[in-house]
Design an enzyme around this catalytic site. Structure first.
Site, PDB file in Angstrom:
ATOM      1  N   ASP A 335      -1.964  -0.562  -4.006  1.00  0.00           N
ATOM      2  CA  ASP A 335      -1.856  -0.016  -5.350  1.00  0.00           C
ATOM      3  C   ASP A 335      -0.396   0.304  -5.658  1.00  0.00           C
ATOM      4  OD1 ASP A 335      -4.596   1.240  -6.939  1.00  0.00           O
ATOM      5  OD2 ASP A 335      -2.624   1.603  -7.813  1.00  0.00           O
ATOM      6  N   HIS A 387      -1.406   5.761 -10.394  1.00  0.00           N
ATOM      7  CA  HIS A 387      -2.681   5.071 -10.220  1.00  0.00           C
ATOM      8  C   HIS A 387      -3.157   5.106  -8.771  1.00  0.00           C
ATOM      9  CE1 HIS A 387      -5.373   1.463 -10.299  1.00  0.00           C
ATOM     10  NE2 HIS A 387      -5.532   1.778 -11.588  1.00  0.00           N
ATOM     11  N   SER A 569     -10.855   0.296 -12.118  1.00  0.00           N
ATOM     12  CA  SER A 569      -9.976   0.778 -11.047  1.00  0.00           C
ATOM     13  C   SER A 569     -10.555   2.018 -10.388  1.00  0.00           C
ATOM     14  CB  SER A 569      -8.595   1.119 -11.600  1.00  0.00           C
ATOM     15  OG  SER A 569      -7.859  -0.041 -11.880  1.00  0.00           O
TER      16      SER A 569
END
Length: 855
Positions: A335, A387, A569
């Site tokens: 990520d 994220h 996600s």
């Protein structure tokens, strides 16, 4: 003071209403003819319709104004939320003066705007469970542009029907009288998993039924009803049958008439539901349903865990009673990197790597290195996404540590591998990170101390890279399970790496277990998991229904926080976290084992079309089933609730929940459930076994509470397992148009001598005024009233029987909806105000002389 036992029926009004003698009240004697004429007074006030109250525009009260609402074109607008009284009849009601004395009022149509997380409940007040075919009302939901094909239905044989709202939009709602005559109450509010019949909106095998018999039917009986046995002929056991004429026989006459132009698919569903309805009435049948399928206990102490609805959706709390994971299991999170200083992540990390080769894209001043720290990508956005930190928290945030949030795997370790920079990530970099995670040779020239067991990739695009496919093939060959997000374009186009061979592709669901509005879909999707939808608050906790996890607060220097995000996600790490729990239970679990268990439906709940489908793959990941599939039979108690939380919304006052042990024996509820807040009015055991498991009713009291959202947890003390906590949410206030409790009759009543010998004074109607609501209010003024003691009552006469306050009719007495107190009249009185509505405790029995006619 006590609640009404039933309206004004076969006993004196005071006895039934709990009348109290006011201070200095007079007796019931009246002046004789020889006495001087009494002094006359007036009594005035306002009856206010309860908030959200509404009324069917064409009831059977012949005196009330009416507007037809009998088809889609004349559909009546209904508020949201709303509690609405109505009337329908499959034939004329027969009495003169009634609006539908000689003709049917077979259906009512309503226009509503609603959203997922809400439901429509229809209560049928004249239903008789001893003769269910005598009074039968059904409920259908349509989109305004297609009234041929209902998007949902409820067509059972019970006193209520219920439909869950499938999407956020305008709908048409149709109440149909299949047989008989009845008042009804229609409620639109928060969805609370109300018991309802099968619906055309549900996925089931058309033409297949599951039946439990009271006694085994004969072959002739089965043949006469078009039932062909699939398996199971043992008496008193569940058996499976196929409707031999499901594709060719006409729909049950009423459904055929209502849906002459429905699609073939929907007609096949309606035929199945019509068969269910008919068979439910058969003496031989204990129950029948279409062919489809259906828990925390060891609740962590993290302060914001109660906001993580997404874990309850996939039964993670129940899985934690079996295993909380293993520190030997590693999930590689490919990520944006990680904010390693976060207290819910710091101690869960193993060494990672930064594989972003473009230094400008990396924003950390160099190319690949052994530092996977996320420097943020704020240079290209209003704020950084952080994220990877959010995804990592879902996989394995530190759990049961009295702070923050919970992670799917309490013990699971996280390997942060940085592959996404300010301009995204390249397939070349990602392929190298995949190889590193698998312990294979890669561009870094290094290998991890121990390879990862699972890889999570919450990113993607439409380019199909052969290099990345090859890396994934190699990782699988090394024993690594690979999971990826399906993408957020609401498109069927293949999205990589999720669509690569050997990758478990994860689509997203919302709070209601529907496909999240943004989620990609297609034949390449393998499984679904919660991704959230922050545009709605279906669970009523005061927050948008996003996924809550670890995050970063920006400022002079970044600091740890927690945030709601949404997307596939967020769905993918739920699946990776569940696989980590499985791997901790069975270290020998391979990617091929995952494929096989997934294909067998042993890891999921099938929430879409039967079997594999484009929206959810094999269904919604089910953590409890998954750890069972990995570890074998459960050997510890596992307590769960159905539904898994209670949401009272704006109008509900009482809801039911079933508390049950779905694991091994050895647990019991030891003592009374405990509520920590005063607005929980009562928790009543309705039907429980010797261990205390079973149905409970929870009621709330909004009185004196300011507008706002309220949340708490009910604690059920459990011996043999950890105490069970049930989340409860409630709303006070909310937008509402002017309420309307129908054409209202306000009655002035006077107690008189006991003429019928029942031991209680009779009630005489002294005066009556009929009123139409104006801005939700009904003003009344009784003039020329002699001194004495009186009661004031108000209610509607929806069925037109000449009496108010019947089942399903609005009703109240002064001074409150559920308690009557006599008025001692010695002077003119103003301000005798009270509220009238439908949610009163009176709903059975015969009526007294509360007449509206002949006065």
């Amino acid at each position: 003071m006590r609640f009404w036992t039933r309206t004004l029926a076969l006993a004196a009004l005071c006895a039934l209403l709990g009348c109290s003698q006011g201070k200095g009240s007079s007796d019931h004697s009246q002046p004789s003819d020889s006495e001087a004429a009494p002094t006359l007074f007036s009594i005035s006030g306002t009856v206010t319709a309860a908030r959200f109250a509404g009324i069917d525009a064409d009831t059977n009260d012949g005196q009330a104004p009416a507007t037809g609402n009998n088809d889609a074109q004349s559909a009546q607008a209904a508020g949201n939320p709303s509690v609405l009284g109505g009337f329908v009849s499959a034939q004329g009601s027969g009495d003169s003066g009634q609006r539908f004395a000689n003709s049917a009022d077979s259906e009512d149509w309503f226009r509503i705007s609603a959203a997922p997380g809400q439901s429509v409940n229809l209560r049928i007040h004249k239903f008789d469970d001893k003769s269910p075919a005598a009074v039968d009302l059904d409920l259908y939901l349509y989109t305004p542009d297609d009234t041929s094909n209902p998007v949902a239905s409820s067509t059972g044989n019970s006193a209520s029907e219920s439909i869950a709202i499938p999407s956020q939009r305008d709908f048409l709602l149709r109440v149909v009288a299949q047989s008989g005559i009845s008042n009804y109450t229609l409620k639109l509010d928060t969805d609370n998993n109300a018991t309802n019949s099968p619906s055309v909106s549900q996925e089931f095998v058309p033409g297949e039924l599951l039946i439990k018999w009271k006694s085994q039917p004969s072959a002739q009986w089965l043949d006469s009803r078009g039932l062909r046995s699939v398996r199971g002929k043992t008496p008193h056991r569940i058996a499976s049958y196929r409707l031999s004429r499901s594709d060719s026989s006409p729909i049950d006459a009423d459904m055929e008439f209502l849906h002459l132009t429905a699609s073939e698919t929907l007609r096949n569903k309606l035929r199945t539901l019509a068969a269910v309805k008919k068979l439910q009435r058969a003496d031989l049948v204990e129950w029948v349903e279409p062919n489809y399928r259906y828990y925390s206990t060891l609740t962590p102490s993290d302060r914001q865990h109660h906001l993580q609805w997404h874990y309850r959706q996939i039964q993670l709390p129940q899985a934690w009673d079996v295993t909380t994971g293993s520190a030997d299991v590693i999930v590689a999170v490919l990520d944006t990197g990680v904010f390693s200083a976060h207290p819910d992540i710091h101690d869960k990390l193993v060494a990672g790597y930064d594989f972003i080769s473009d230094s400008a894209d990396a924003r950390d001043g160099d190319g690949i290195d052994n530092d996977p720290e996320d420097p943020g990508d704020k240079a290209f956005q209003d704020r950084s996404s952080w994220h990877g930190t959010h995804v990592s928290g879902t996989v394995g945030a530190a759990t049961d540590n009295v702070t923050g949030v919970s992670g799917a795997g309490w013990q699971t370790r996280i390997m942060p591998l940085r592959v996404i920079g300010t301009s995204g990530g390249s397939s070349a970099d990602i392929a190298q990170a995949v190889r590193y995670a698998a312990g294979l040779a890669n561009d870094s020239g290094t290998l991890p101390v121990r390879r990862a067991d699972i890889i999570n990739m919450s990113f993607g695009g439409t380019g199909r890279s052969q290099a990345l496919q090859a890396a994934i093939d190699d990782a699988r060959a090394a024993g690594v399970i690979v999971v990826a997000a399906a993408g957020n374009d609401n498109a069927e186009t293949e999205f990589y790496p999720a669509a690569f061979n050997g990758v478990v592709a994860v689509s997203a669901t919302d709070y209601n277990r529907d496909k999240a509005p943004y989620s990609n879909f297609g034949s390449w999707v393998d499984v679904a998991a919660p991704g959230g939808d922050m545009s709605t608050d279906g669970n009523g906790d005061g927050y948008g229904d996003g996924i809550l996890s670890t995050h970063v607060k920006e400022g002079t220097s970044p600091s740890a926080t927690y945030s709601f995000l949404q997307g596939t996600s967020m769905a993918s790490p739920h699946v990776a976290g569940v696989f980590a729990l499985m791997k901790g239970t069975n270290r020998q679990l391979s990617p091929q084992d995952i494929d096989a268990l997934l294909a067998q439906g042993r890891l999921t709940e099938d929430i879409g079309q039967t079997g594999r489908d484009k929206l959810f793959g094999m269904g919604l990941i089910d953590a409890y089933k998954a750890v069972q599939a990995a570890s074998g039979p459960i050997t510890v108690p596992v307590v769960s609730a159905q539904p898994d939380s209670l949401n009272f919304g704006s109008t509900h006052t009482a809801l039911e929940v079933e508390i049950k042990n779905i694991g091994a024996d050895g647990a019991r509820i030891d003592g009374d459930p405990v509520a920590a807040v005063g607005w929980i009015k009562a928790i009543e055991a309705l039907e429980t076994d010797s261990n205390g498991f079973g149905r409970y009713r929870v009621s709330v009291d909004r009185a004196a509470l300011p507008d706002g959202n309220y949340s708490t947890q009910l604690r059920f003390p459990v011996d043999g397992s950890g105490d069970f906590e049930l989340p409860v949410n409630m709303k006070v206030g909310g937008a509402a148009s002017a309420a309307d409790a129908g054409y209202l009759y306000v009655l002035l009543l006077r107690p008189e001598a006991d003429k019928d010998g029942d031991g209680s004074p009779d009630m005489k109607v002294v005066a009556v005024q009929a009123k139409v609501a104006s801005g939700g209010k009904y003003n009344f003024n009784f003039a020329g009233v002699p001194a004495g003691e009186y009661l004031i009552a108000a209610g509607s006469d929806i069925d037109g029987d000449g009496k108010i306050c019947g089942p399903g009719e609005s009703c109240a007495v002064f001074p409150s909806q559920d308690f009557a107190s006599p008025i001692t009249l010695r002077k003119s009185l103003e301000g005798q105000d009270f509220v009238v509505g439908y949610d009163n405790p009176i709903d059975s029995g015969a009526q007294k002389n509360m007449t509206t006619q002949g006065l």
